[in-house]
Write a protein that holds these residues in place. Structure first.
Motif, mmCIF file in Angstrom:
data_model
loop_
_atom_site.group_PDB
_atom_site.id
_atom_site.type_symbol
_atom_site.label_atom_id
_atom_site.label_comp_id
_atom_site.label_asym_id
_atom_site.label_seq_id
_atom_site.Cartn_x
_atom_site.Cartn_y
_atom_site.Cartn_z
ATOM 1 N N SER A 1 -6.734 -23.492 22.825
ATOM 2 C CA SER A 1 -6.601 -24.099 21.498
ATOM 3 C C SER A 1 -7.472 -25.342 21.392
ATOM 4 O O SER A 1 -8.120 -25.582 20.363
ATOM 5 C CB SER A 1 -5.138 -24.475 21.226
ATOM 6 N N LEU A 2 -7.487 -26.134 22.445
ATOM 7 C CA LEU A 2 -8.306 -27.345 22.446
ATOM 8 C C LEU A 2 -9.789 -27.006 22.339
ATOM 9 O O LEU A 2 -10.541 -27.673 21.622
ATOM 10 C CB LEU A 2 -8.036 -28.158 23.712
ATOM 11 N N GLU A 3 -10.214 -25.964 23.030
ATOM 12 C CA GLU A 3 -11.621 -25.557 22.975
ATOM 13 C C GLU A 3 -12.028 -25.127 21.570
ATOM 14 O O GLU A 3 -13.184 -25.276 21.172
ATOM 15 C CB GLU A 3 -11.877 -24.427 23.967
ATOM 16 N N LEU A 4 -11.079 -24.623 20.814
ATOM 17 C CA LEU A 4 -11.353 -24.234 19.428
ATOM 18 C C LEU A 4 -11.356 -25.448 18.506
ATOM 19 O O LEU A 4 -12.274 -25.630 17.698
ATOM 20 C CB LEU A 4 -10.296 -23.233 18.953
ATOM 21 N N LYS A 5 -10.360 -26.309 18.647
ATOM 22 C CA LYS A 5 -10.141 -27.369 17.666
ATOM 23 C C LYS A 5 -10.970 -28.634 17.886
ATOM 24 O O LYS A 5 -11.376 -29.287 16.918
ATOM 25 C CB LYS A 5 -8.654 -27.733 17.615
ATOM 26 N N LEU A 6 -11.190 -29.014 19.123
ATOM 27 C CA LEU A 6 -11.892 -30.280 19.371
ATOM 28 C C LEU A 6 -13.303 -30.302 18.790
ATOM 29 O O LEU A 6 -13.681 -31.279 18.131
ATOM 30 C CB LEU A 6 -11.907 -30.586 20.875
ATOM 31 N N PRO A 7 -14.120 -29.249 18.984
ATOM 32 C CA PRO A 7 -15.460 -29.280 18.402
ATOM 33 C C PRO A 7 -15.458 -29.311 16.875
ATOM 34 O O PRO A 7 -16.370 -29.865 16.251
ATOM 35 C CB PRO A 7 -16.110 -27.991 18.919
ATOM 36 N N LEU A 8 -14.435 -28.728 16.265
ATOM 37 C CA LEU A 8 -14.365 -28.659 14.807
ATOM 38 C C LEU A 8 -13.876 -29.965 14.179
ATOM 39 O O LEU A 8 -14.107 -30.204 12.993
ATOM 40 C CB LEU A 8 -13.441 -27.516 14.375
ATOM 41 N N THR A 9 -13.184 -30.790 14.960
ATOM 42 C CA THR A 9 -12.576 -32.003 14.411
ATOM 43 C C THR A 9 -13.220 -33.292 14.907
ATOM 44 O O THR A 9 -13.036 -34.341 14.300
ATOM 45 C CB THR A 9 -11.077 -32.050 14.763
ATOM 46 N N GLY A 10 -13.919 -33.232 16.040
ATOM 47 C CA GLY A 10 -14.537 -34.433 16.598
ATOM 48 C C GLY A 10 -13.562 -35.392 17.241
ATOM 49 O O GLY A 10 -13.896 -36.550 17.522
ATOM 50 N N ARG B 1 -10.066 -17.702 15.051
ATOM 51 C CA ARG B 1 -11.383 -18.029 14.484
ATOM 52 C C ARG B 1 -11.556 -17.455 13.076
ATOM 53 O O ARG B 1 -12.339 -17.973 12.288
ATOM 54 C CB ARG B 1 -12.497 -17.529 15.408
ATOM 55 N N GLU B 2 -10.794 -16.421 12.760
ATOM 56 C CA GLU B 2 -10.873 -15.839 11.417
ATOM 57 C C GLU B 2 -10.399 -16.818 10.346
ATOM 58 O O GLU B 2 -10.799 -16.710 9.178
ATOM 59 C CB GLU B 2 -10.037 -14.562 11.350
ATOM 60 N N VAL B 3 -9.531 -17.767 10.723
ATOM 61 C CA VAL B 3 -9.003 -18.733 9.748
ATOM 62 C C VAL B 3 -9.267 -20.174 10.194
ATOM 63 O O VAL B 3 -8.571 -21.100 9.774
ATOM 64 C CB VAL B 3 -7.489 -18.511 9.498
ATOM 65 N N GLN B 4 -10.279 -20.376 11.035
ATOM 66 C CA GLN B 4 -10.533 -21.712 11.573
ATOM 67 C C GLN B 4 -10.959 -22.714 10.503
ATOM 68 O O GLN B 4 -10.903 -23.927 10.719
ATOM 69 C CB GLN B 4 -11.577 -21.658 12.683
ATOM 70 N N HIS B 5 -11.355 -22.213 9.328
ATOM 71 C CA HIS B 5 -11.721 -23.123 8.238
ATOM 72 C C HIS B 5 -10.528 -23.958 7.768
ATOM 73 O O HIS B 5 -10.706 -24.971 7.081
ATOM 74 C CB HIS B 5 -12.294 -22.337 7.053
ATOM 75 N N MET C 1 -1.356 -33.822 18.814
ATOM 76 C CA MET C 1 -2.477 -33.316 18.025
ATOM 77 C C MET C 1 -1.997 -32.584 16.765
ATOM 78 O O MET C 1 -2.148 -33.085 15.653
ATOM 79 C CB MET C 1 -3.357 -32.386 18.872
ATOM 80 N N ASP C 2 -1.407 -31.408 16.927
ATOM 81 C CA ASP C 2 -1.063 -30.574 15.775
ATOM 82 C C ASP C 2 0.150 -31.118 15.029
ATOM 83 O O ASP C 2 1.236 -31.233 15.583
ATOM 84 C CB ASP C 2 -0.789 -29.143 16.239
ATOM 85 N N GLY C 3 -0.054 -31.460 13.770
ATOM 86 C CA GLY C 3 1.013 -32.032 12.956
ATOM 87 C C GLY C 3 1.022 -33.545 12.967
ATOM 88 O O GLY C 3 1.742 -34.165 12.188
ATOM 89 N N THR C 4 0.206 -34.138 13.849
ATOM 90 C CA THR C 4 0.117 -35.599 13.916
ATOM 91 C C THR C 4 -1.297 -36.042 13.545
ATOM 92 O O THR C 4 -1.500 -36.686 12.520
ATOM 93 C CB THR C 4 0.501 -36.100 15.318
ATOM 94 N N LEU C 5 -2.265 -35.672 14.350
ATOM 95 C CA LEU C 5 -3.664 -35.950 14.009
ATOM 96 C C LEU C 5 -4.246 -34.845 13.130
ATOM 97 O O LEU C 5 -5.046 -35.113 12.232
ATOM 98 C CB LEU C 5 -4.507 -36.097 15.280
ATOM 99 N N LEU C 6 -3.833 -33.616 13.397
ATOM 100 C CA LEU C 6 -4.321 -32.475 12.609
ATOM 101 C C LEU C 6 -3.233 -31.947 11.692
ATOM 102 O O LEU C 6 -2.046 -31.985 12.021
ATOM 103 C CB LEU C 6 -4.790 -31.346 13.543
ATOM 104 N N ASP C 7 -3.663 -31.444 10.544
ATOM 105 C CA ASP C 7 -2.751 -30.840 9.576
ATOM 106 C C ASP C 7 -2.126 -29.588 10.200
ATOM 107 O O ASP C 7 -2.833 -28.703 10.697
ATOM 108 C CB ASP C 7 -3.551 -30.467 8.321
ATOM 109 N N LEU C 8 -0.810 -29.506 10.168
ATOM 110 C CA LEU C 8 -0.101 -28.377 10.765
ATOM 111 C C LEU C 8 -0.231 -27.099 9.938
ATOM 112 O O LEU C 8 0.191 -26.026 10.375
ATOM 113 C CB LEU C 8 1.379 -28.734 10.941
ATOM 114 N N HIS C 9 -0.849 -27.191 8.772
ATOM 115 C CA HIS C 9 -0.993 -26.018 7.907
ATOM 116 C C HIS C 9 -1.692 -24.869 8.627
ATOM 117 O O HIS C 9 -1.278 -23.710 8.509
ATOM 118 C CB HIS C 9 -1.762 -26.389 6.637
ATOM 119 N N PHE C 10 -2.736 -25.183 9.388
ATOM 120 C CA PHE C 10 -3.465 -24.128 10.108
ATOM 121 C C PHE C 10 -2.535 -23.360 11.035
ATOM 122 O O PHE C 10 -2.491 -22.124 11.017
ATOM 123 C CB PHE C 10 -4.625 -24.725 10.912
ATOM 124 N N ASP C 11 -1.795 -24.074 11.859
ATOM 125 C CA ASP C 11 -0.938 -23.415 12.847
ATOM 126 C C ASP C 11 0.195 -22.648 12.185
ATOM 127 O O ASP C 11 0.518 -21.527 12.597
ATOM 128 C CB ASP C 11 -0.381 -24.457 13.825
#
Length: 224
Positions: A118-127, A82-86, A14-24
């Motif tokens: 982490s999954l509970e935070l990211k999955l709803p935001l990314t689909g 959640r403060e930087v979830q954008h 997920m992180d760094g592959t499907l999602l941009d690693l910038h957030f983490d």
């Protein structure tokens, strides 16, 4: 690059592959150390020490566990995330690749070191969940992907033939572990973090765009 007739299962990080690693990267190395110092009213040296402490856990279950860091640091790590979830977002053409996989035959499984919080935070935001047939976290099996125990457990939970499996991950240590287990088709990611330079992977082919994996007759958009 891939003979899709030889692939039954696609395992995706997920992180760094499907999602941009910038957030983490931003959260763990900038936001969390800064907020930790603010919340506990510590000096700047404490921020540097925390960064070193975080990096020191790299590759272990603790490194990926929000519960561990919340307990150790005395802060609500999920709330701070959640403060930087954008900043959470998909990499490049990851969604196009997932949509294409849905039209084809491979079973698509998310194999991630991210814990369930982490999954509970990211999955709803990314689909992402809509494009996956299963999700297995290292927290579920008690071993990080860097360890052989993860792959044995994954195969028990979601059976796959290593010789007919494609695994994509941005972490070379994880790719090495997957190779040791016997997974035949392995690919890395050139630029997991959109805000940092490309990485050189010495022993693995690295992707620039997922479109490189699609058959020639599949229409491809130009990079944006």
């Amino acid at each position: 690059m891939i003979d899709w007739q030889a692939i039954d299962t696609v395992l995706l990080d997920m992180d760094g592959t499907l999602l941009d690693l910038h957030f983490d990267s931003h959260f763990w190395l900038e936001h969390l150390p800064r907020r930790y110092v603010e919340l506990h009213q510590l000096d700047e040296a404490s921020q540097t020490a925390l960064k070193a402490r975080i990096i020191g856990e790299q590759g272990t279950l603790n490194w990926y566990s929000l519960a561990y860091w919340s307990r150790e640091l005395g802060v609500d790590v999920v709330a701070l995330k959640r403060e930087v979830q954008h900043l959470i977002g998909l990499r490049g053409d990851a969604l196009d690749f997932l949509k294409w996989l849905q039209t084809e035959h491979p079973r698509v499984v998310l194999a991630t070191n991210a814990d369930r919080a982490s999954l509970e935070l990211k999955l709803p935001l990314t689909g992402l969940e809509a494009y996956l047939e299963a999700i297995v976290s290292s927290e579920d099996v008690g071993a990080a992907k860097e360890e052989q125990a993860f792959w044995f457990a994954l195969q028990e939970i979601e059976p796959f033939d290593p010789a007919r499996t494609l695994f994509i991950d941005d972490n070379p240590s994880v790719l090495e572990s997957a190779r040791e287990f016997g997974i035949k088709h392995l690919l890395g990611i050139k630029q997991p973090n959109s805000q940092r330079p490309e990485k050189a992977l010495q022993e693995f082919v690295a992707l620039d765009r997922f479109a490189q994996l699609l058959p020639r007759d599949v229409p491809q958009e130009e990079p944006k």
